[in-house]
Design an enzyme around this catalytic site. Structure first.
Site, mmCIF file in Angstrom:
data_model
loop_
_atom_site.group_PDB
_atom_site.id
_atom_site.type_symbol
_atom_site.label_atom_id
_atom_site.label_comp_id
_atom_site.label_asym_id
_atom_site.label_seq_id
_atom_site.Cartn_x
_atom_site.Cartn_y
_atom_site.Cartn_z
ATOM 1 N N CYS A 170 0.825 -1.191 0.000
ATOM 2 C CA CYS A 170 0.000 0.000 0.000
ATOM 3 C C CYS A 170 0.866 1.251 0.000
ATOM 4 C CB CYS A 170 -0.966 0.085 1.184
ATOM 5 S SG CYS A 170 -2.132 -1.269 1.247
ATOM 6 N N ARG B 206 4.519 -0.473 -4.449
ATOM 7 C CA ARG B 206 4.154 -0.932 -3.105
ATOM 8 C C ARG B 206 2.877 -1.765 -3.112
ATOM 9 N NH1 ARG B 206 6.780 1.918 0.912
ATOM 10 N NH2 ARG B 206 5.206 1.298 2.409
ATOM 11 N N TRP C 268 -2.460 -2.952 -1.738
ATOM 12 C CA TRP C 268 -2.033 -4.355 -1.764
ATOM 13 C C TRP C 268 -2.905 -5.038 -0.721
ATOM 14 C CZ3 TRP C 268 0.206 -7.900 1.692
ATOM 15 C CH2 TRP C 268 0.837 -9.010 1.100
ATOM 16 N N ASN D 20 -2.231 2.438 5.330
ATOM 17 C CA ASN D 20 -1.282 1.356 5.061
ATOM 18 C C ASN D 20 -1.021 0.671 6.393
ATOM 19 O OD1 ASN D 20 0.903 -0.262 4.342
ATOM 20 N ND2 ASN D 20 2.377 1.415 4.417
ATOM 21 N N GLY D 21 -1.236 -0.663 6.454
ATOM 22 C CA GLY D 21 -1.010 -1.375 7.718
ATOM 23 C C GLY D 21 -2.181 -2.299 7.994
ATOM 24 N N GLU E 49 18.775 -17.413 -4.808
ATOM 25 C CA GLU E 49 18.377 -16.115 -5.357
ATOM 26 C C GLU E 49 17.952 -16.248 -6.832
ATOM 27 O OE1 GLU E 49 17.520 -13.404 -4.258
ATOM 28 O OE2 GLU E 49 17.788 -11.945 -5.860
ATOM 29 N N LYS F 183 14.278 -15.194 -8.152
ATOM 30 C CA LYS F 183 14.041 -14.219 -9.227
ATOM 31 C C LYS F 183 13.117 -14.813 -10.278
ATOM 32 C CE LYS F 183 14.949 -11.146 -7.889
ATOM 33 N NZ LYS F 183 15.451 -10.977 -6.606
ATOM 34 N N GLU G 66 9.498 -15.231 -8.936
ATOM 35 C CA GLU G 66 8.843 -13.942 -8.670
ATOM 36 C C GLU G 66 8.276 -13.318 -9.938
ATOM 37 O OE1 GLU G 66 10.896 -11.449 -5.071
ATOM 38 O OE2 GLU G 66 12.124 -11.715 -6.842
ATOM 39 N N HIS H 56 19.653 -35.950 -2.657
ATOM 40 C CA HIS H 56 18.809 -36.363 -1.528
ATOM 41 C C HIS H 56 17.347 -35.974 -1.738
ATOM 42 C CE1 HIS H 56 22.355 -37.578 0.617
ATOM 43 N NE2 HIS H 56 22.900 -36.387 0.404
ATOM 44 N N LYS I 75 6.842 -4.523 -3.072
ATOM 45 C CA LYS I 75 8.266 -4.298 -2.842
ATOM 46 C C LYS I 75 8.584 -4.117 -1.372
ATOM 47 C CE LYS I 75 12.348 -2.353 -4.590
ATOM 48 N NZ LYS I 75 12.878 -3.703 -4.701
HETATM 49 C C1 G6P Z 1 9.670 -8.194 -0.395
HETATM 50 C C2 G6P Z 1 10.265 -7.894 -1.748
HETATM 51 C C3 G6P Z 1 11.592 -8.618 -1.901
HETATM 52 C C4 G6P Z 1 12.523 -8.234 -0.758
HETATM 53 C C5 G6P Z 1 11.892 -8.488 0.610
HETATM 54 C C6 G6P Z 1 12.696 -7.851 1.720
HETATM 55 O O1 G6P Z 1 9.284 -9.527 -0.343
HETATM 56 O O2 G6P Z 1 9.372 -8.289 -2.785
HETATM 57 O O3 G6P Z 1 12.185 -8.249 -3.130
HETATM 58 O O4 G6P Z 1 13.702 -8.964 -0.870
HETATM 59 O O5 G6P Z 1 10.589 -7.897 0.664
HETATM 60 O O6 G6P Z 1 12.675 -6.463 1.546
HETATM 61 P P1 G6P Z 1 13.722 -5.475 2.177
HETATM 62 O O7 G6P Z 1 13.213 -4.111 1.786
HETATM 63 O O8 G6P Z 1 13.685 -5.688 3.655
HETATM 64 O O9 G6P Z 1 15.056 -5.774 1.594
#
Ligand code: G6P
Length: 611
Positions: free
Chosen positions: A2, A27, A74, A100-101, A484, A488, A491, A507, A606
């Site tokens: 949000c 956001r 969101w 937001n919250g 990672e 990616k 996501e 395993h 994000k």
């Molecule tokens: C969300 C984002 C990720 C990020 C994570 C931690 O899930 O989509 O891309 O890695 O939060 O965010 P931060 O701002 O704490 O690095």
């Protein structure tokens, strides 16, 4: 998670708020809305979907005014729908609220209000706030808001306006970020400063438990007991160009290409003149704390957690300090046995991730010193830490983190060398060798970016592009790179992907291997390179399709893989800074080829400011 924007001043605020929402859309983007006060009337427009849907509605039925509040959502409570979109209003359609919250006691408050005859129109936790403010309203909006907030439990950042109080914009914060932008006879509010930099760089960061009564020419900040507070006006040093795409089709691609510059920034001024020491003066932490600390705890979420896994290896092998790494949401619910003198390192791009923030607070209560790795200056985590190592990655807009991740890994490498030198566990020659290789990393990243042919081939090869599932396998420093790379891909392309330690593959995941399951092996020159090649053979023997990431000059590897992407040679501890680049590009190009929304993938946000 949000985004909130607001404006109060002599101009029509609708365009300004929409522009801010565009910058905050990362956001949350399942619905959006805006409310404007003009001549004792309140007009609201809301729409499901991305901001474009709201813009289209506003084009056919424009609204104008000041103050104005806007929101990009969101969903937490209630599906994305027009009824659930913000702003929410009271029964009299006089007061509008963006939030937001999460309001934890909204059911209880809702029951109390229903008993007084209030009719609810949404499934959200937010609507209750508009009715609660109305319940306490006696002609003074700010007084009604502060009274209402005394009944509220949970996390919030609010923007509030009322047609009966023209010229007043109310902001309040507890647990969710909110900044006040200071203009020339005008003020703004936003969930983060990036929404405002087109208009002002002067901001005040509202603290938890504060509410602000904001007018064009002045702002009064109070705690919830009515006590006047003062806040410093700070200047943000990011510029507008950082928040624009700069000719790239997506923020993610722009940010991937910024990485050579980002690593140069991380290093700038931090390698001492002798070439063997690290100058981390910006940490502002007494060196004895780092010299004496018996154990380090790293806490983070998502991509930042992956950087922490690499940080552990770097610190343990270079500085010889034991390190534990936890997902932040797990750390705070375990029995924290932190030896006296422990240092806890929260790692975060946004500095607002709720789980990381709560892990920080738990660690503080347990007596640890907090040294954060944070990208967003002025963020809550930066402000609540004893010391901060700034990541200097600039604004990151793509939801899938790229440049902030490599900045985190680079910051951990610098910190490890710094700790090693401070504690005498790293000889000057070894530090010098690491640092001189480190200084060449930006050019090597640029070389990886210039070499995209094989990645483009894989991204349009149906065996990769149309796969239902994929494996990413690596060892040692590049085990987190495998995690990672898988994150990616899932996501932004929605292909199920698993990252695994290559040695652990036999395993379990090997049961999945067929000619329909592509595997990506991260196999640069390293102590475990030959072992990884054995794991590749195990996959080949089962008809698996392999893309390998290997070091230039490794002629032997091509015999074991369908495709190989070569990266320049570097010291093993720094190799994740290079191996991750082709994996970011692979995820990006597959996502584009599958027609996915790269910068705003479904269901993700994000900045995750709820637990
Ligand atoms: C969300 C984002 C990720 C990020 C994570 C931690 O899930 O989509 O891309 O890695 O939060 O965010 P931060 O701002 O704490 O690095």
């Amino acid at each position: 998670m949000c985004g909130i924007v607001g404006y109060v001043g002599p101009k029509d605020g609708v365009g300004i708020v929409l522009d801010g929402l565009r910058r905050l859309e990362y956001r949350g983007y399942d619905s959006a809305g805006i409310s404007a006060v003009r001549d004792h009337t309140l007009d609201s427009v809301r729409a499901v979907g991305k901001l474009k849907a709201l813009e289209a509605k506003l084009t056919s039925a424009p609204i104008h005014g000041s103050p104005v509040i806007g929101h990009t959502r969101w969903a937490t409570h209630g599906v994305p729908s027009e009824a659930n979109a913000h702003p929410h209003t009271d029964d009299a359609l006089a007061i509008a609220v963006v939030h937001n919250g999460i309001i934890e006691n909204y059911l209880e408050l809702g029951a109390m209000l229903r008993a007084t005859g209030v009719q609810f129109r949404s499934e959200t936790d937010t609507e209750v706030i508009a009715h609660l403010i109305r319940h306490y309203y006696r002609g003074d909006l700010f007084a009604a808001v502060t009274r209402a907030l005394q009944d509220v439990r949970g996390a919030y950042a609010f923007g509030i306006v009322s047609k009966d109080d023209p010229g007043v914009l109310i902001a309040a914060r507890n647990g969710s970020p909110l900044v006040i932008g200071v203009g020339d006879n005008e003020h703004y509010i936003a969930s983060d400063a990036t929404a405002l930099i087109k208009y002002t760089r002067r901001v005040m960061y509202l603290d938890d438990g504060q509410a602000a009564e904001i007018r064009a020419d002045r702002t009064a900040i109070h705690d919830l007991n009515g006590k006047l507070q003062s806040l410093e006006v700070k200047t943000v040093d990011w510029d507008l160009a950082m928040a624009e795409k700069g000719g790239y089709p997506h923020f993610m691609l722009k940010e991937i290409h910024e990485q050579p510059e980002v690593i140069r920034n991380v290093l700038r001024g931090r390698v001492a003149a002798n070439g063997a020491d690290v100058a981390l003066d910006d940490i502002k932490l007494a060196p004895e704390i780092l010299v004496k600390c018996p154990r380090i705890f790293i806490v983070a979420c998502g991509t930042a957690w992956h950087s922490g896994l690499i940080g552990k290896r770097l610190i343990e092998s270079i500085a010889k300090v034991p390190v534990e790494v936890d997902i932040a949401s797990e750390f705070r619910y375990r029995d924290l046995l932190l030896p006296p003198g422990s240092v806890v390192i929260p790692v975060t791009q946004s500095g607002e991730t709720a789980d990381t923030l709560e892990a920080l607070r738990a660690a503080r209560r347990a007596g640890a010193t907090i040294l954060s790795l944070v990208n967003v200056q002025g963020s809550t985590i930066a402000r609540e830490s004893n010391a901060v190592l700034p990541l200097r990655a600039g604004i990151e807009m793509g939801v899938a983190s790229t440049k902030a991740y490599t900045a985190m890994v680079a910051a951990f490498a610098l910190l490890a060398i710094h700790l090693g030198r401070l504690r005498g566990s790293l000889a000057p020659e070894a530090a010098g060798a690491l640092l001189s290789d480190f200084l060449r990393i930006p050019d090597k990243i640029a070389a990886c970016l210039a070499n995209q042919r094989t990645i483009l081939e894989c991204a349009s090869d149906p065996r990769f592009r149309d796969a239902a599932s994929a494996l990413f396998l690596g060892r040692a420093y590049n085990y987190p790179t495998a995690l990672e790379g898988a994150l990616k891909l899932k996501e932004i392309s929605y292909i199920h992907a698993e990252g695994y330690g290559a040695g652990e593959m036999k395993h379990g995941p090997i049961a999945l291997v067929t000619d329909k399951l592509p595997s990506v092996f991260i196999a640069p020159q390293s102590a475990t390179r030959d072992k990884i090649v054995s794991n590749m053979q195990e996959v080949r023997a089962r008809n698996g399709v392999i893309l390998a990431i290997a070091t230039e000059g490794d002629a032997g590897i091509a015999a074991h893989a369908e495709k190989v992407v070569y990266i320049p040679p570097c010291l093993e501890p720094l190799s994740p800074l290079l191996t991750t680049i082709p994996l970011q590009l692979l995820a990006y190009h597959i996502s584009v080829n599958r027609g996915c929304d790269v910068d705003q993938p479904r269901n993700l946000a994000k900045s995750v400011t709820v637990e």
